[in-house]
Design an enzyme around this catalytic site. Sequence first.
Site, short mmCIF file in Angstrom:
data_model
loop_
_atom_site.label_atom_id
_atom_site.label_comp_id
_atom_site.label_asym_id
_atom_site.label_seq_id
_atom_site.Cartn_x
_atom_site.Cartn_y
_atom_site.Cartn_z
N LYS A 179 -10.46 -5.13 -4.41
CA LYS A 179 -11.68 -4.34 -4.64
C LYS A 179 -11.40 -2.85 -4.85
O LYS A 179 -12.27 -2.12 -5.29
CB LYS A 179 -12.68 -4.54 -3.49
CG LYS A 179 -12.26 -4.02 -2.13
CD LYS A 179 -13.42 -4.21 -1.16
CE LYS A 179 -13.02 -4.39 0.28
NZ LYS A 179 -12.11 -3.43 0.85
N LYS A 218 0.83 -1.22 0.00
CA LYS A 218 0.00 0.00 0.00
C LYS A 218 0.86 1.26 0.00
O LYS A 218 0.44 2.28 -0.53
CB LYS A 218 -0.98 -0.02 1.18
CG LYS A 218 -1.99 -1.15 1.05
CD LYS A 218 -3.42 -0.76 1.34
CE LYS A 218 -4.35 -1.81 0.74
NZ LYS A 218 -5.66 -1.86 1.26
N LYS A 274 -3.23 -10.41 -6.85
CA LYS A 274 -4.51 -10.71 -6.20
C LYS A 274 -5.62 -9.79 -6.70
O LYS A 274 -5.39 -8.63 -6.98
CB LYS A 274 -4.27 -10.60 -4.69
CG LYS A 274 -5.31 -9.89 -3.85
CD LYS A 274 -4.92 -9.85 -2.40
CE LYS A 274 -5.38 -8.56 -1.72
NZ LYS A 274 -6.74 -8.51 -1.29
P1 ATP Z 1 -8.59 -3.22 -0.86
O1 ATP Z 1 -8.30 -3.53 -2.29
O2 ATP Z 1 -9.69 -2.25 -0.70
O3 ATP Z 1 -7.40 -2.94 -0.04
P2 ATP Z 1 -9.26 -6.01 -0.50
O4 ATP Z 1 -9.96 -6.34 -1.76
O5 ATP Z 1 -7.94 -6.64 -0.24
O6 ATP Z 1 -9.21 -4.46 -0.22
P3 ATP Z 1 -10.16 -6.22 2.20
O7 ATP Z 1 -11.18 -5.31 2.77
O8 ATP Z 1 -8.74 -5.93 2.53
O9 ATP Z 1 -10.27 -6.37 0.63
O10 ATP Z 1 -10.49 -7.68 2.58
C1 ATP Z 1 -11.74 -8.19 2.91
C2 ATP Z 1 -11.66 -9.68 3.00
O11 ATP Z 1 -11.60 -10.24 1.69
C3 ATP Z 1 -10.41 -10.19 3.73
O12 ATP Z 1 -10.74 -11.31 4.49
C4 ATP Z 1 -9.50 -10.56 2.62
O13 ATP Z 1 -8.57 -11.54 3.01
C5 ATP Z 1 -10.47 -11.10 1.59
N1 ATP Z 1 -9.94 -10.97 0.25
C6 ATP Z 1 -9.56 -9.82 -0.36
N2 ATP Z 1 -9.12 -10.06 -1.59
C7 ATP Z 1 -9.23 -11.40 -1.78
C8 ATP Z 1 -8.91 -12.28 -2.87
N3 ATP Z 1 -8.42 -11.81 -3.99
N4 ATP Z 1 -9.13 -13.60 -2.71
C9 ATP Z 1 -9.64 -14.08 -1.55
N5 ATP Z 1 -9.94 -13.30 -0.49
C10 ATP Z 1 -9.75 -11.99 -0.59
#
Ligand code: ATP
Length: 334
Positions: free
Chosen positions: A201, A113, A198
């Site tokens: 979102k 980040k 990965k």
């Molecule tokens: P951001 O992109 O906004 O930083 P993020 O997509 O990584 O966020 P988080 O809010 O950090 O999402 O995570 C929410 C949940 O979703 C966490 O338990 C995280 O481990 C899970 N998660 C996020 N991305 C993935 C992925 N690509 N595959 C599986 N689980 C995921």
Amino acid sequence: MSKPVLFSGIQPSGDLMIGNYIGSIKNWVKLQDDYECLFSLVNMHAITVEQSPEALAKRSLDFVALYLASGIDPAKSTVFIQSHVPEHAELAWILNCSTYMGELNRMTQFKDKSQKHEHNINAGLFNYPVLMAADILLYQTALVPVGADQKQHLELTRDLAHRFNNRFERDLFKVPEPFIAEAIAGGRIMSLQDPTSKMSKSDSNKNNFIGLLDDPKTILKKCKKAMTDSGDVIEYDIDNKPGVSNLLTIYSVISGKPVSEVIKHFEGKMYGHLKVELGELIVDYLAPIQQRFYEIREDESHLKGILKHGAERAREQAQKTLQDVQKSIGFVLP
Ligand code: ATP
Ligand code: LTN
């Protein structure tokens, strides 16, 4: 005997997408009968990167409505917004004073980040894992269902729990276990356009993920555009065919069929078939979730009522743990 406690949270940033659903929410729904569950919308984590205030407020309620639309039942589980329970910030401060800079410096999410937000490498971003530890430890949590990317934060949480328990020679905190979605190889759904990183979102390229609220046309288009690999045989091979393997994983989780069965189903077919069928499968899967979402979202006062009740329930336990910690470290209670 009371059930063991489960805690998990998602930060209101970006668009809730299929990776979050598969890595997190889908497991929450499955586990909610066997655990005393708390599901939080962790808005204090979200402000470690810059957020538009209007969008943050709207998105927070959207995400909670999506929790409920996906099957989280507020009669069984405690659903609340992190900032409604001030004990999270209070415990985080105390934990901060026992966390070493070196421990936080190692965190890969911080490094990632920091690279993405090089003009806003703030202290909150650095301390983020400590707040996450506070979230978990406040509730004497036994199990934390998260995607594999959060494993390192969970390890820090466990280290902090041990550190306090050893220092005060009593079980101030339960030492939590991670629950990583096993259905996904490596515990992560990968980006549609770059299957070696990965799915995220907050990705600025929305073609990289399928949003839970994407309309059918968009879903079909994103699946069709997904990057696949050279060759034309549909097979599962993470190293040489990360794109196809990722699509197979998503297909498998959403259809509830093992990958081997999915591969058999696509025998002799082309990558294009997989993409089209996957798109249709996701559209059908998300349709009832989206319908429930719009119903729930329409009644904002009902939604806020659920959150108020959730915060009250969460606070009871949070206050107990925080007071115990405060007493142990020598804070005079009022
Ligand atoms: P951001 O992109 O906004 O930083 P993020 O997509 O990584 O966020 P988080 O809010 O950090 O999402 O995570 C929410 C949940 O979703 C966490 O338990 C995280 O481990 C899970 N998660 C996020 N991305 C993935 C992925 N690509 N595959 C599986 N689980 C995921
Ligand atoms: N750091 C997590 C979100 C999160 C969380 C938590 C998950 C914050 N606090 C407590 C589980 C338990 C993330 O980025 N996915």
